[in-house]
Structure formats: C-alpha cells, structure tokens
Design a protein around this motif. Structure first.
Motif, PDB file in Angstrom:
ATOM      1  N   LYS A   3       0.825  -1.204   0.000  1.00  0.00           N
ATOM      2  CA  LYS A   3       0.000   0.000   0.000  1.00  0.00           C
ATOM      3  C   LYS A   3       0.860   1.256   0.000  1.00  0.00           C
ATOM      4  CE  LYS A   3      -4.151  -1.868   2.219  1.00  0.00           C
ATOM      5  NZ  LYS A   3      -5.075  -1.755   3.377  1.00  0.00           N
ATOM      6  N   GLN A   4       1.975   1.210   0.738  1.00  0.00           N
ATOM      7  CA  GLN A   4       2.868   2.364   0.770  1.00  0.00           C
ATOM      8  C   GLN A   4       3.486   2.617  -0.602  1.00  0.00           C
ATOM      9  OE1 GLN A   4       5.696   1.594   3.876  1.00  0.00           O
ATOM     10  NE2 GLN A   4       4.239   2.028   5.527  1.00  0.00           N
ATOM     11  N   ARG A   5       3.859   1.538  -1.289  1.00  0.00           N
ATOM     12  CA  ARG A   5       4.430   1.709  -2.627  1.00  0.00           C
ATOM     13  C   ARG A   5       3.390   2.237  -3.603  1.00  0.00           C
ATOM     14  NH1 ARG A   5       8.172  -3.788  -3.241  1.00  0.00           N
ATOM     15  NH2 ARG A   5       9.668  -3.245  -1.580  1.00  0.00           N
ATOM     16  N   LEU A   6       2.175   1.707  -3.513  1.00  0.00           N
ATOM     17  CA  LEU A   6       1.110   2.216  -4.374  1.00  0.00           C
ATOM     18  C   LEU A   6       0.792   3.667  -4.045  1.00  0.00           C
ATOM     19  CD1 LEU A   6      -1.325  -0.854  -4.454  1.00  0.00           C
ATOM     20  CD2 LEU A   6       0.220  -0.086  -6.263  1.00  0.00           C
ATOM     21  N   GLN A   7       0.858   4.002  -2.756  1.00  0.00           N
ATOM     22  CA  GLN A   7       0.613   5.382  -2.342  1.00  0.00           C
ATOM     23  C   GLN A   7       1.678   6.312  -2.907  1.00  0.00           C
ATOM     24  OE1 GLN A   7      -2.028   6.339  -0.773  1.00  0.00           O
ATOM     25  NE2 GLN A   7      -1.543   8.447  -0.244  1.00  0.00           N
ATOM     26  N   TRP A   8       2.912   5.815  -2.997  1.00  0.00           N
ATOM     27  CA  TRP A   8       3.971   6.646  -3.565  1.00  0.00           C
ATOM     28  C   TRP A   8       3.784   6.786  -5.073  1.00  0.00           C
ATOM     29  CZ3 TRP A   8       7.717   7.410  -7.064  1.00  0.00           C
ATOM     30  CH2 TRP A   8       8.664   8.402  -6.787  1.00  0.00           C
ATOM     31  N   LEU A   9       3.383   5.700  -5.739  1.00  0.00           N
ATOM     32  CA  LEU A   9       3.194   5.772  -7.185  1.00  0.00           C
ATOM     33  C   LEU A   9       2.020   6.670  -7.552  1.00  0.00           C
ATOM     34  CD1 LEU A   9       3.787   2.077  -8.300  1.00  0.00           C
ATOM     35  CD2 LEU A   9       5.240   4.049  -8.778  1.00  0.00           C
ATOM     36  N   TRP A  10       0.942   6.570  -6.793  1.00  0.00           N
ATOM     37  CA  TRP A  10      -0.245   7.382  -7.091  1.00  0.00           C
ATOM     38  C   TRP A  10      -0.856   7.834  -5.761  1.00  0.00           C
ATOM     39  CZ3 TRP A  10      -1.425   9.190 -11.762  1.00  0.00           C
ATOM     40  CH2 TRP A  10      -2.645   9.851 -11.917  1.00  0.00           C
ATOM     41  N   PRO A  11      -0.496   9.028  -5.291  1.00  0.00           N
ATOM     42  CA  PRO A  11      -0.958   9.483  -3.971  1.00  0.00           C
ATOM     43  C   PRO A  11      -2.478   9.635  -3.914  1.00  0.00           C
ATOM     44  CG  PRO A  11       0.855  10.845  -4.781  1.00  0.00           C
ATOM     45  CD  PRO A  11       0.411   9.995  -5.927  1.00  0.00           C
ATOM     46  N   THR A  12      -3.029   9.251  -2.802  1.00  0.00           N
ATOM     47  CA  THR A  12      -4.454   9.440  -2.540  1.00  0.00           C
ATOM     48  C   THR A  12      -4.617   9.936  -1.107  1.00  0.00           C
ATOM     49  OG1 THR A  12      -4.672   7.124  -1.863  1.00  0.00           O
ATOM     50  CG2 THR A  12      -5.206   7.656  -4.163  1.00  0.00           C
ATOM     51  N   ILE A  13      -5.763  10.526  -0.850  1.00  0.00           N
ATOM     52  CA  ILE A  13      -6.059  10.997   0.504  1.00  0.00           C
ATOM     53  C   ILE A  13      -6.619   9.837   1.318  1.00  0.00           C
ATOM     54  CG2 ILE A  13      -7.486  12.550   1.876  1.00  0.00           C
ATOM     55  CD1 ILE A  13      -7.380  14.536  -0.358  1.00  0.00           C
ATOM     56  N   ILE A  14      -6.011   9.602   2.451  1.00  0.00           N
ATOM     57  CA  ILE A  14      -6.493   8.548   3.348  1.00  0.00           C
ATOM     58  C   ILE A  14      -7.521   9.173   4.288  1.00  0.00           C
ATOM     59  CG2 ILE A  14      -5.848   6.873   5.107  1.00  0.00           C
ATOM     60  CD1 ILE A  14      -3.066   6.801   3.880  1.00  0.00           C
ATOM     61  N   PRO A  15      -8.777   8.786   4.174  1.00  0.00           N
ATOM     62  CA  PRO A  15      -9.807   9.420   5.021  1.00  0.00           C
ATOM     63  C   PRO A  15      -9.657   9.017   6.479  1.00  0.00           C
ATOM     64  CG  PRO A  15     -10.748   7.593   3.789  1.00  0.00           C
ATOM     65  CD  PRO A  15      -9.338   7.751   3.292  1.00  0.00           C
ATOM     66  N   LEU A  16     -10.244   9.833   7.333  1.00  0.00           N
ATOM     67  CA  LEU A  16     -10.239   9.520   8.757  1.00  0.00           C
ATOM     68  C   LEU A  16     -11.100   8.292   9.024  1.00  0.00           C
ATOM     69  CD1 LEU A  16     -10.714  13.097  10.299  1.00  0.00           C
ATOM     70  CD2 LEU A  16      -8.580  11.812  10.099  1.00  0.00           C
ATOM     71  N   SER A  17     -10.695   7.547  10.010  1.00  0.00           N
ATOM     72  CA  SER A  17     -11.515   6.412  10.428  1.00  0.00           C
ATOM     73  C   SER A  17     -12.790   6.939  11.096  1.00  0.00           C
ATOM     74  CB  SER A  17     -10.728   5.535  11.401  1.00  0.00           C
ATOM     75  OG  SER A  17     -10.463   6.243  12.598  1.00  0.00           O
ATOM     76  N   PRO A  18     -13.820   6.104  11.207  1.00  0.00           N
ATOM     77  CA  PRO A  18     -15.053   6.579  11.869  1.00  0.00           C
ATOM     78  C   PRO A  18     -14.807   7.122  13.270  1.00  0.00           C
ATOM     79  CG  PRO A  18     -15.463   4.521  10.713  1.00  0.00           C
ATOM     80  CD  PRO A  18     -13.991   4.765  10.631  1.00  0.00           C
ATOM     81  N   ASP A  19     -13.922   6.479  14.023  1.00  0.00           N
ATOM     82  CA  ASP A  19     -13.629   6.962  15.376  1.00  0.00           C
ATOM     83  C   ASP A  19     -12.923   8.314  15.337  1.00  0.00           C
ATOM     84  OD1 ASP A  19     -14.762   4.698  16.434  1.00  0.00           O
ATOM     85  OD2 ASP A  19     -12.850   3.613  16.606  1.00  0.00           O
ATOM     86  N   GLU A  20     -11.968   8.454  14.406  1.00  0.00           N
ATOM     87  CA  GLU A  20     -11.263   9.731  14.291  1.00  0.00           C
ATOM     88  C   GLU A  20     -12.204  10.841  13.839  1.00  0.00           C
ATOM     89  OE1 GLU A  20      -6.774   8.130  13.124  1.00  0.00           O
ATOM     90  OE2 GLU A  20      -8.245   8.577  11.555  1.00  0.00           O
ATOM     91  N   GLN A  21     -13.091  10.527  12.891  1.00  0.00           N
ATOM     92  CA  GLN A  21     -14.047  11.527  12.425  1.00  0.00           C
ATOM     93  C   GLN A  21     -15.006  11.931  13.537  1.00  0.00           C
ATOM     94  OE1 GLN A  21     -14.081  12.929   9.174  1.00  0.00           O
ATOM     95  NE2 GLN A  21     -15.395  14.357  10.275  1.00  0.00           N
ATOM     96  N   GLN A  22     -15.436  10.955  14.315  1.00  0.00           N
ATOM     97  CA  GLN A  22     -16.327  11.249  15.435  1.00  0.00           C
ATOM     98  C   GLN A  22     -15.622  12.114  16.478  1.00  0.00           C
ATOM     99  OE1 GLN A  22     -17.891   7.772  17.324  1.00  0.00           O
ATOM    100  NE2 GLN A  22     -19.193   8.911  18.752  1.00  0.00           N
ATOM    101  N   GLY A  23     -14.351  11.803  16.740  1.00  0.00           N
ATOM    102  CA  GLY A  23     -13.594  12.611  17.691  1.00  0.00           C
ATOM    103  C   GLY A  23     -13.405  14.036  17.209  1.00  0.00           C
ATOM    104  N   ASP A  24     -13.162  14.199  15.907  1.00  0.00           N
ATOM    105  CA  ASP A  24     -12.999  15.544  15.353  1.00  0.00           C
ATOM    106  C   ASP A  24     -14.302  16.337  15.441  1.00  0.00           C
ATOM    107  OD1 ASP A  24     -11.297  17.464  13.696  1.00  0.00           O
ATOM    108  OD2 ASP A  24     -13.031  17.208  12.379  1.00  0.00           O
ATOM    109  N   ASN A  25     -15.410  15.688  15.105  1.00  0.00           N
ATOM    110  CA  ASN A  25     -16.708  16.372  15.199  1.00  0.00           C
ATOM    111  C   ASN A  25     -17.040  16.743  16.640  1.00  0.00           C
ATOM    112  OD1 ASN A  25     -17.029  16.069  12.427  1.00  0.00           O
ATOM    113  ND2 ASN A  25     -18.194  14.167  12.624  1.00  0.00           N
ATOM    114  N   GLN A  26     -16.713  15.843  17.546  1.00  0.00           N
ATOM    115  CA  GLN A  26     -16.982  16.120  18.956  1.00  0.00           C
ATOM    116  C   GLN A  26     -16.131  17.287  19.451  1.00  0.00           C
ATOM    117  OE1 GLN A  26     -16.521  12.689  21.424  1.00  0.00           O
ATOM    118  NE2 GLN A  26     -17.171  13.724  23.311  1.00  0.00           N
ATOM    119  N   TRP A  27     -14.883  17.346  18.998  1.00  0.00           N
ATOM    120  CA  TRP A  27     -14.016  18.461  19.391  1.00  0.00           C
ATOM    121  C   TRP A  27     -14.568  19.788  18.891  1.00  0.00           C
ATOM    122  CZ3 TRP A  27     -11.353  21.933  16.281  1.00  0.00           C
ATOM    123  CH2 TRP A  27     -10.466  22.785  16.951  1.00  0.00           C
ATOM    124  N   ARG A  28     -15.039  19.811  17.658  1.00  0.00           N
ATOM    125  CA  ARG A  28     -15.587  21.050  17.104  1.00  0.00           C
ATOM    126  C   ARG A  28     -16.851  21.472  17.851  1.00  0.00           C
ATOM    127  NH1 ARG A  28     -16.845  20.543  11.188  1.00  0.00           N
ATOM    128  NH2 ARG A  28     -17.375  22.736  11.488  1.00  0.00           N
TER     129      ARG A  28
END
Length: 224
Positions: A3-28
């Motif tokens: 996955k790291q090699r593929l990420q280097w060949l063609w970069p993509t945005i790695i979305p936040l996990s559901p827990d991380e997204q929930q934590g970010d929304n809760q912080w806001r």
C-alpha cells in the motif's frame, strides 16, 4: 508495504476512520459550546484582538491556497501543449523501438501526474463557502451587554466553521505538490533514459567487440 508503494506511485487521501471523524466532530462541537457559553467580558480587548488574529490567519491560509492553485493551474495549462509536441521526437524510425516504447510509457505516466496535479489545483480553486462577520452580526453584537466580547465570539465561530473548508483547500495544494513532484521526477527519468540509452548501446557494442573480437581470416595466395 504494498500500500505504501502504491501510495507513492499514485498518492491518494487517506480518510479519517469513523472513530477519528467522530472525535474531530466532537471536538468542534465542544469548542463551539465553549465559545457560546464562555464569559468573555473580562479582558474583552485581548479576546477581540486574538479572535481577529485567528480569523485573519484563516483568511491568509485561504488566499495563499487559492493563489498557489491559480499559478499551478496556469503553468500546467501552458505546459501541456508543449509536451504534446514532443511526442514525435519520442517515436521515430531512427531510435530503437524498445527505447521508443519505454519512452512513450514514461512520458504518458508523467503527463498523467501532471494532469492529476491540474485536477487538484482546479478543485482547490472551486468556489467554496467561507464564513465572515457581516454588518448584521456587528449590529447584533452591539446590542449585547459586552459588544467586544460578542464580536469576538462571532469571529471565533467563523474561525471554527472555516477550519474544515480551508483545510480542504490546503489539502488540495499539498496533493498538487505531490503530483507535481512525481511529474518532475518522471520527466527527469525520461531525459536520463534518452541520453543514457544510446551511450549504453554503444558501450555494450564496444564491449562485445572486445570480448568476442572478429576473427580475420588470412588471405592465401596460390601461385601456379
């Protein structure tokens, strides 16, 4: 690792996990509640100044991202026709077919990087909402008991709402940088290949002659 090699060949945005997204929304949400319910009447001048500084920082981040995206998009748009004109020089009867095929493949890969960078720059420039303090907000703030504190809260709410919007623009610029870097490296590899291939072919040919020298048969003259 793959996955790291593929990420280097063609970069993509790695979305936040559901827990991380929930934590970010809760912080806001918690920050918004703190701003709304906090007592900012004490040292309101300091609070207002800091709120303005934070708001201006978000404005500068947004302007900087838009300015860079505009420059990158204009440069890529001007560069594409020039690159297309180089295709005949990559495929001709004088060069090796292997070199031509490999060169065209690398060239196409580099152009794909360049086009994706242009896509990210265009996405960054797309019109997106941005919260500001309107005259109505000013009038409403001056109806409160502590106008400066109320205005500081309005600015802080705008900053909190602008965080994700400006972050998307900054992310777009970072992705543009990633693809431009890969396009530059790929074009560099193509240039090195164009120079090194003929030299390598000549060196291999000369080495072959030294290892397997051509045997010259002596001439025998017959006299009768």
């Amino acid at each position: 690792m793959l996955k790291q090699r593929l990420q280097w060949l063609w970069p993509t945005i790695i979305p936040l996990s559901p827990d991380e997204q929930q934590g970010d929304n809760q912080w806001r949400r918690s920050m918004a509640l703190s701003v709304r319910d906090g007592d900012w009447s004490r040292d309101s001048d300091v609070i207002l100044e800091e709120s303005r500084r934070l708001f201006d920082a978000e404005v500068d981040r947004r302007k900087g991202a838009d300015a860079k995206a505009g420059i990158y998009l204009a440069a890529i748009t001007a560069l594409i026709p020039v690159l297309v004109s180089l295709i005949p020089s990559l495929w001709n009867d004088k060069s090796s077919k292997w070199l031509s095929c490999l060169g065209l493949f690398i060239f196409a890969w580099a152009v794909a990087y360049l086009l994706r960078a242009g896509g990210w720059a265009f996405k960054t420039l797309k019109v997106d909402g941005f919260d500001v303090v309107s005259p109505a907000d000013l009038a409403q703030s001056w109806k409160k008991g502590s106008p400066k504190a109320a205005l500081a809260k309005e600015l802080s709410h705008a900053v909190l709402n602008n965080y994700p919007k400006v972050n998307r623009k900054v992310t777009g610029i970072k992705m543009t940088h990633e693809f431009l870097l890969r396009a530059f490296l790929t074009f560099t590899i193509l240039m090195v290949l164009q120079v090194a291939w003929p030299v390598g072919t000549w060196v291999i040919g000369e080495a072959t002659k030294l290892i397997n020298p051509e045997v010259i048969a002596p001439l025998i003259m017959c006299f009768s």
